[in-house]
Motif scaffolding. Structure first.
Motif, PDB file in Angstrom:
ATOM      1  N   ILE A 189      24.533  31.383  32.993  1.00  0.00           N
ATOM      2  CA  ILE A 189      25.701  30.529  32.817  1.00  0.00           C
ATOM      3  C   ILE A 189      26.960  31.348  33.104  1.00  0.00           C
ATOM      4  O   ILE A 189      27.014  32.544  32.797  1.00  0.00           O
ATOM      5  N   CYS A 190      27.963  30.707  33.703  1.00  0.00           N
ATOM      6  CA  CYS A 190      29.251  31.356  33.959  1.00  0.00           C
ATOM      7  C   CYS A 190      30.280  30.809  32.979  1.00  0.00           C
ATOM      8  O   CYS A 190      30.488  29.592  32.893  1.00  0.00           O
ATOM      9  N   CYS A 191      30.912  31.716  32.237  1.00  0.00           N
ATOM     10  CA  CYS A 191      31.985  31.345  31.312  1.00  0.00           C
ATOM     11  C   CYS A 191      33.302  31.925  31.847  1.00  0.00           C
ATOM     12  O   CYS A 191      33.353  33.089  32.227  1.00  0.00           O
ATOM     13  N   CYS A 192      34.356  31.118  31.875  1.00  0.00           N
ATOM     14  CA  CYS A 192      35.651  31.559  32.384  1.00  0.00           C
ATOM     15  C   CYS A 192      36.703  31.502  31.291  1.00  0.00           C
ATOM     16  O   CYS A 192      36.667  30.628  30.426  1.00  0.00           O
TER      17      CYS A 192
ATOM     18  N   TYR B 297      41.574  29.778  26.380  1.00  0.00           N
ATOM     19  CA  TYR B 297      40.399  28.975  26.068  1.00  0.00           C
ATOM     20  C   TYR B 297      39.312  29.190  27.121  1.00  0.00           C
ATOM     21  O   TYR B 297      39.569  29.673  28.232  1.00  0.00           O
ATOM     22  N   VAL B 298      38.082  28.846  26.754  1.00  0.00           N
ATOM     23  CA  VAL B 298      36.905  29.104  27.589  1.00  0.00           C
ATOM     24  C   VAL B 298      36.447  27.812  28.251  1.00  0.00           C
ATOM     25  O   VAL B 298      36.392  26.764  27.604  1.00  0.00           O
ATOM     26  N   ILE B 299      36.133  27.896  29.541  1.00  0.00           N
ATOM     27  CA  ILE B 299      35.483  26.782  30.216  1.00  0.00           C
ATOM     28  C   ILE B 299      34.163  27.276  30.807  1.00  0.00           C
ATOM     29  O   ILE B 299      34.013  28.455  31.139  1.00  0.00           O
ATOM     30  N   LEU B 300      33.213  26.363  30.909  1.00  0.00           N
ATOM     31  CA  LEU B 300      31.891  26.698  31.432  1.00  0.00           C
ATOM     32  C   LEU B 300      31.695  26.091  32.814  1.00  0.00           C
ATOM     33  O   LEU B 300      32.273  25.059  33.143  1.00  0.00           O
ATOM     34  N   ASP B 301      30.850  26.762  33.617  1.00  0.00           N
ATOM     35  CA  ASP B 301      30.420  26.254  34.916  1.00  0.00           C
ATOM     36  C   ASP B 301      31.612  25.827  35.782  1.00  0.00           C
ATOM     37  O   ASP B 301      31.767  24.655  36.110  1.00  0.00           O
ATOM     38  N   PRO B 302      32.469  26.778  36.182  1.00  0.00           N
ATOM     39  CA  PRO B 302      33.688  26.422  36.910  1.00  0.00           C
ATOM     40  C   PRO B 302      33.419  26.012  38.357  1.00  0.00           C
ATOM     41  O   PRO B 302      32.451  26.458  38.973  1.00  0.00           O
ATOM     42  N   THR B 303      34.298  25.178  38.894  1.00  0.00           N
ATOM     43  CA  THR B 303      34.311  24.911  40.325  1.00  0.00           C
ATOM     44  C   THR B 303      35.035  26.068  41.020  1.00  0.00           C
ATOM     45  O   THR B 303      35.640  26.925  40.367  1.00  0.00           O
ATOM     46  N   LYS B 304      34.993  26.065  42.345  1.00  0.00           N
ATOM     47  CA  LYS B 304      35.667  27.116  43.105  1.00  0.00           C
ATOM     48  C   LYS B 304      37.173  27.098  42.837  1.00  0.00           C
ATOM     49  O   LYS B 304      37.807  28.149  42.677  1.00  0.00           O
ATOM     50  N   LEU B 305      37.753  25.907  42.764  1.00  0.00           N
ATOM     51  CA  LEU B 305      39.182  25.784  42.506  1.00  0.00           C
ATOM     52  C   LEU B 305      39.528  26.310  41.120  1.00  0.00           C
ATOM     53  O   LEU B 305      40.539  27.004  40.941  1.00  0.00           O
ATOM     54  N   GLU B 306      38.682  26.014  40.136  1.00  0.00           N
ATOM     55  CA  GLU B 306      38.931  26.501  38.778  1.00  0.00           C
ATOM     56  C   GLU B 306      38.812  28.015  38.716  1.00  0.00           C
ATOM     57  O   GLU B 306      39.578  28.683  37.999  1.00  0.00           O
TER      58      GLU B 306
ATOM     59  N   GLY C 258      39.641  35.687  33.630  1.00  0.00           N
ATOM     60  CA  GLY C 258      38.466  36.471  33.260  1.00  0.00           C
ATOM     61  C   GLY C 258      37.193  35.672  33.419  1.00  0.00           C
ATOM     62  O   GLY C 258      37.202  34.439  33.313  1.00  0.00           O
ATOM     63  N   PHE C 259      36.098  36.372  33.717  1.00  0.00           N
ATOM     64  CA  PHE C 259      34.798  35.738  33.902  1.00  0.00           C
ATOM     65  C   PHE C 259      33.739  36.503  33.123  1.00  0.00           C
ATOM     66  O   PHE C 259      33.806  37.734  33.009  1.00  0.00           O
ATOM     67  N   ALA C 260      32.743  35.791  32.632  1.00  0.00           N
ATOM     68  CA  ALA C 260      31.562  36.412  32.038  1.00  0.00           C
ATOM     69  C   ALA C 260      30.331  35.708  32.612  1.00  0.00           C
ATOM     70  O   ALA C 260      30.177  34.498  32.447  1.00  0.00           O
ATOM     71  N   TYR C 261      29.508  36.469  33.332  1.00  0.00           N
ATOM     72  CA  TYR C 261      28.240  35.946  33.841  1.00  0.00           C
ATOM     73  C   TYR C 261      27.154  36.370  32.857  1.00  0.00           C
ATOM     74  O   TYR C 261      26.904  37.566  32.673  1.00  0.00           O
TER      75      TYR C 261
ATOM     76  N   SER D 117      24.734  40.738  31.208  1.00  0.00           N
ATOM     77  CA  SER D 117      26.110  40.375  30.903  1.00  0.00           C
ATOM     78  C   SER D 117      27.024  41.144  31.857  1.00  0.00           C
ATOM     79  O   SER D 117      27.043  42.374  31.845  1.00  0.00           O
ATOM     80  N   VAL D 118      27.739  40.406  32.688  1.00  0.00           N
ATOM     81  CA  VAL D 118      28.663  41.023  33.647  1.00  0.00           C
ATOM     82  C   VAL D 118      30.016  40.349  33.487  1.00  0.00           C
ATOM     83  O   VAL D 118      30.113  39.124  33.493  1.00  0.00           O
ATOM     84  N   THR D 119      31.063  41.144  33.345  1.00  0.00           N
ATOM     85  CA  THR D 119      32.408  40.587  33.188  1.00  0.00           C
ATOM     86  C   THR D 119      33.306  41.035  34.324  1.00  0.00           C
ATOM     87  O   THR D 119      33.151  42.138  34.867  1.00  0.00           O
ATOM     88  N   HIS D 120      34.250  40.170  34.683  1.00  0.00           N
ATOM     89  CA  HIS D 120      35.289  40.473  35.664  1.00  0.00           C
ATOM     90  C   HIS D 120      36.620  40.011  35.090  1.00  0.00           C
ATOM     91  O   HIS D 120      36.675  39.061  34.307  1.00  0.00           O
ATOM     92  N   GLY D 121      37.694  40.681  35.519  1.00  0.00           N
ATOM     93  CA  GLY D 121      39.009  40.280  35.045  1.00  0.00           C
ATOM     94  C   GLY D 121      39.341  40.892  33.701  1.00  0.00           C
ATOM     95  O   GLY D 121      38.801  41.929  33.313  1.00  0.00           O
ATOM     96  N   VAL D 122      40.223  40.211  32.975  1.00  0.00           N
ATOM     97  CA  VAL D 122      40.754  40.746  31.718  1.00  0.00           C
ATOM     98  C   VAL D 122      40.390  39.817  30.568  1.00  0.00           C
ATOM     99  O   VAL D 122      40.656  38.617  30.621  1.00  0.00           O
ATOM    100  N   MET D 123      39.765  40.390  29.533  1.00  0.00           N
ATOM    101  CA  MET D 123      39.519  39.651  28.297  1.00  0.00           C
ATOM    102  C   MET D 123      39.325  40.622  27.148  1.00  0.00           C
ATOM    103  O   MET D 123      38.833  41.742  27.338  1.00  0.00           O
ATOM    104  N   SER D 124      39.729  40.208  25.963  1.00  0.00           N
ATOM    105  CA  SER D 124      39.560  41.035  24.776  1.00  0.00           C
ATOM    106  C   SER D 124      38.138  40.915  24.254  1.00  0.00           C
ATOM    107  O   SER D 124      37.359  40.080  24.717  1.00  0.00           O
TER     108      SER D 124
END
Length: 243
Positions: free
Chosen positions: A141-144, A150-159, A165-168, A198-205
């Motif tokens: 699952i991809c969490c953004c 706030y967190v959104i799941l399963d993003p589109t390319k535009l999102e 930040g991303f968490a795979y 667990s792989v993360t990209h971008g910035v998150m605490s």
């Protein structure tokens, strides 16, 4: 503040899922996986006798080849290959077919977001179709993380382009295991509440990552149920894969 998305989904709502096995008849196993407009095909070839580069007298080797929709493979695709390889190595029982290589070819059909997790889910289904011994199934699952925190799941390319930040995340399926007959337990394996990748990209605490983990784990239950139903409804294809 969390809000509905451009496509009308709630932050934790996944796009429509689709999975099919035995879609490529020349492969030893194959599957397609779609989440919304993102679609990936996965083909499995092997196990075959290990080449000199991959020889290991004690374990089997997993090889992953990523094929983009167009153009040549780049830095990002090579990273995806590495993540996918390490994930599949952790869920396959490598000691049962030592000195062999199993190749998984991932073909991107369309990318509209969450491409890596679709590839992982497709590869897992293809391994089942090929009859490769596995410790357990896995779902990704991809969490953004949005600018508002706030967190959104399963993003589109535009999102994806708007996220900071991303968490795979890849979780073991807590219900279904794909073990050879007579083998009921694999020592040292993670429990149902564990995490495989667990792989993360971008910035998150740390707190934001834990929030992604919580949302991802909750969504993995739905994904596990869908994968289990899809595989069970297509069980007759197993007979054609028997060696």
């Amino acid at each position: 503040m969390e809000s509905d998305r451009d496509d009308g989904r709630s932050p934790s709502q996944l796009r429509p899922l689709s999975c099919a096995r035995n879609v490529l008849h020349r492969a030893h196993g194959s599957a397609s996986w779609s989440q919304g407009d993102t679609k990936v095909l996965a083909a499995v070839y092997g196990p075959k006798a290990g080449t000199k580069k991959n020889e290991n007298p004690e374990k089997a080797c997993i090889e992953v080849i990523w094929k983009p929709k167009t153009g040549q493979i780049g830095k990002l695709e090579k990273e995806f290959e590495m993540i996918l390889k390490r994930t599949l190595q952790s869920i396959c029982i490598l000691t049962l077919n030592p000195n062999t290589t199993t190749s998984i070819i991932v073909q991107v059909v369309n990318d509209d977001g969450a491409l890596l997790v679709c590839a992982i889910n497709a590869a897992c289904a293809a391994l089942v179709d090929a009859g490769i011994p596995m410790k357990h199934l896995a779902v990704a699952i991809c969490c953004c993380l949005a600018e508002g925190g706030y967190v959104i799941l399963d993003p589109t390319k535009l999102e994806e382009q708007k996220m900071r930040g991303f968490a795979y995340l890849v979780f073991p399926n807590s219900v279904v295991s794909v073990l050879p007959e007579g083998l009921s337990h694999v020592e040292g394996e993670p429990m149902e509440h564990g995490i495989i990748t667990s792989v993360t990209h971008g910035v998150m605490s740390v707190e934001e990552y834990l929030k992604c983990l919580e949302r991802g784990r909750a969504a993995s239950t739905k994904l596990s149920d869908f994968l289990r139903r899809s595989l069970q409804s297509q069980l007759p294809s197993d007979s054609s894969k028997a060696a």
